[in-house]
Design an enzyme around this catalytic site. Structure first.
Site, short mmCIF file in Angstrom:
data_model
loop_
_atom_site.label_atom_id
_atom_site.label_comp_id
_atom_site.label_asym_id
_atom_site.label_seq_id
_atom_site.Cartn_x
_atom_site.Cartn_y
_atom_site.Cartn_z
N HIS A 1 0.91 -1.16 0.09
CA HIS A 1 0.06 0.08 0.00
C HIS A 1 0.83 1.15 0.09
O HIS A 1 2.47 1.18 0.54
CB HIS A 1 -0.84 0.02 1.35
CG HIS A 1 -1.95 0.97 1.46
ND1 HIS A 1 -1.65 2.23 1.77
CD2 HIS A 1 -3.32 1.17 1.33
CE1 HIS A 1 -2.79 3.06 1.98
NE2 HIS A 1 -3.74 2.25 1.47
N LYS B 1 -9.82 -0.95 10.75
CA LYS B 1 -9.95 -1.95 10.10
C LYS B 1 -10.32 -3.24 10.84
O LYS B 1 -10.47 -4.54 10.48
CB LYS B 1 -8.80 -2.28 9.04
CG LYS B 1 -8.58 -1.16 8.20
CD LYS B 1 -7.49 -1.42 7.22
CE LYS B 1 -6.78 -0.30 6.30
NZ LYS B 1 -7.66 0.18 5.25
#
Ligand SMILES: Cc1ncc(COP(=O)(O)O)c(C=O)c1O
Length: 403
Positions: A118, A222
Site C-alpha cells: 500500500h 480495519k
C-alpha cells in the site's frame, strides 16, 4: 448459524429501499454495538485526559486506556510495554521511517518492499530516499500473488540491505503471506524487519513472537474500532533505542528552557493527548473478536471465499487479480466491457458498497497492467446470500452495458 450482521447497527440501514450489502471492509470495517457502547460509555461516564491528574475521572480514563493497551497486547501476543498507540498504520510507518530510518540509514542503504505494498508503506520510504538518498528495491509478485523467489534472492544478496518492510496481506490481491521464513532470513542478516498488518489483522490470529518481526503496525478502524487510532508494536529493546518522534506533553520527564528529557518508557512515543476513546474501543473490539473466536471467523471466511470463487465462474467478463490459494475474502476484479468506477456507482445504487480505483496500490496496478479494479472485501459477518446479490447485480450491470 449465528447471524453476526445483527451485531452491526450500520447493517440495519437501507439505501434506495435495498438492504445494505457492505463489501468494503478492507477500506474500513463497520463497528459492532460492543465497540460503539465502549465509546459511548467513555463520553457518558469518564471523558477525561489520561496520565494527567489526580482526579477520579482521569484515573478512570487512565485505567481504561492502559487496560486497552493490555488487551491489544494480549490480542497479538506482545507485552503491554511493546504497544504504542498511534493514529493508524500510516502514522506508524511514518514514525518508523522518521524515528528509526533517519537515525540509522545512510545514502546507498537499501530498504526492501514488495510490489504488493500500500502507498502507506512506500511513500514514507520515498520521502527518505529524497532526504537521505536511500535505495528502494521491490520484491516481485507473481501472477498467483506469491512473492517471486528469484527476486527475493537477488535482494537478499545485496550487502547494503538494511530494512525489510513488508505487508502480511495485500489489499488488492487478497493474498495472505506467511512471512515466517522471509523474516527469519532478514533477521539472520541483521536486517530490520517491519510488518504491515493493516489487512491481515481482522482475518488471522497474530502472534508477534511466532515470527521475527522487529516492528508491526495496524489500524484500529480495519479491526472494527474507530478511525484515527492505530498500533505500533515494537520489540522492547528497539523501542528503548527509538528517539521520540513528536515532542510535547505526555512524553517528557522534565522540560527546562533550553533542554528536555523524554520519558524512559514507550510513552515517550505518545506525545499529546491520545485518541483515548479510540484505544478503549479497540480494546472492546479485541474482546468482541476473542469471544467469537478465530476458528469460527476463519471457518466462516473460508465458506465465503469458496462461494465467491464458485460465483465468479459464472461471470466470463470478470478477471480476478491474483491467485486462489492463501486468499483472504478480498477480491479485486478486472472488468471487461465497463469501468470499475461505473460498476461501483451502480452497485451502490442497489445498496452494495464496494470500492473502485487503484486502492492506494498504484505500483502494484502498474505491474499488473491494469489502471483500476473493482474491489469486494468481505468479513466473517457477511453471507453467501449477499454474494448472490452482488453477482446478480453485477450481471445486470454488465447486461445494461452490452447494448
Ligand atoms: C495494506 C495496507 N497498509 C496500510 C494501509 C493504510 O491504513 P490507514 O489508512 O488506516 O493508515 C492500508 C489501508 O487500506 C492497507 O490496506
Amino acid at each position: 448459524m449465528k447471524d453476526y450482521r445483527l451485531d452491526f447497527p450500520l447493517l440495519k440501514r437501507k439505501y434506495n429501499n435495498q438492504p445494505l450489502v457492505y463489501f468494503d471492509n478492507a477500506a474500513t470495517a463497520p463497528k459492532p454495538q460492543a465497540v460503539i457502547a465502549a465509546v459511548n460509555d467513555y463520553y457518558h461516564l469518564h471523558n477525561a485526559n489520561v496520565h494527567r491528574g489526580p482526579n477520579f475521572l482521569s484515573e478512570e480514563a487512565t485505567l481504561l486506556y492502559e487496560g486497552a493497551r493490555k488487551k491489544v497486547a494480549d490480542f497479538i501476543g506482545a507485552d503491554k510495554e511493546e504497544i504504542i498507540f498511534t493514529a493508524g498504520t500510516t502514522a506508524g510507518l511514518n514514525l518508523l521511517a522518521r524515528a528509526w530510518g533517519e537515525n540509522n540509514l545512510k545514502a546507498g542503504d537499501i530498504v526492501a518492499l514488495s510490489r504488493a505494498e500500500h502507498h502507506a508503506n512506500i511513500v514514507p520510504w520515498l520521502q527518505l530516499k529524497e532526504k537521505l538518498g536511500i535505495v528502494l528495491e521491490y520484491i516481485d509478485v507473481k501472477s498467483d500473488g506469491a512473492f517471486d523467489e528469484l527476486s527475493l534472492d537477488k535482494i537478499f544478496d545485496q550487502p547494503r540491505l538494511r530494512v525489510l518492510s513488508i505487508t502480511q496481506a495485500s489489499n488488492v490481491l487478497g493474498q495472505f503471506y506467511d512471512l515466517k521464513s522471509i523474516l527469519a532470513r532478514a533477521q539472520a542478516r541483521g536486517v530490520l524487519t517491519i510488518v504491515d498488518a493493516a489487512q491481515s489483522i481482522a482475518h488471522r490470529p497474530l502472534d508477534v513472537r511466532s515470527f521475527d518481526c522487529d516492528f508491526l503496525v495496524f489500524s484500529g478502524h480495519k479491526l472494527f474500532a474507530p478511525a484515527g487510532l492505530g498500533v505500533l508494536y515494537g520489540r522492547r529493546d528497539l523501542l528503548d533505542k527509538l528517539p521520540p518522534f513528536l515532542g510535547g506533553g505526555g512524553m517528557i520527564s522534565e522540560v527546562k528552557e533550553q533542554s528536555f528529557s523524554p520519558l524512559a518508557d514507550s510513552l515517550k512515543l505518545e506525545a499529546g493527548t491520545p485518541n483515548i476513546e479510540g484505544a478503549i474501543a479497540l480494546g472492546a473490539a479485541c474482546d468482541y473478536l476473542r469471544e467469537i473466536s478465530w476458528p469460527a471467523i476463519i471457518e466462516r471466511e473460508e465458506v465465503l471465499v469458496d462461494y465467491f470463487f464458485k460465483k465468479l465462474e459464472t461471470c466470463d467478463f470478470v478477471r480476478l487479480l491474483g491467485g486462489r490459494s492463501g486468499r483472504l475474502p478480498l477480491f479485486a476484479l478486472d472488468l471487461q466491457g465497463f469501468h470499475p468506477h461505473d460498476a461501483a456507482d451502480l452497485l451502490g445504487e442497489q445498496g452494495i458498497v464496494t470500492r473502485a480505483g487503484h486502492h492506494c496500490a498504484q505500483p502494484l496496478h502498474d505491474a499488473l497492467e491494469v489502471s483500476s479494479s473493482l474491489r469486494a472485501s468481505l468479513s466473517f459477518y457477511n453471507t453467501t446470500a449477499e454474494i448472490d446479490i452482488f453477482f446478480r447485480t453485477l450481471q445486470s450491470i454488465k447486461k445494461s452495458f452490452s447494448f
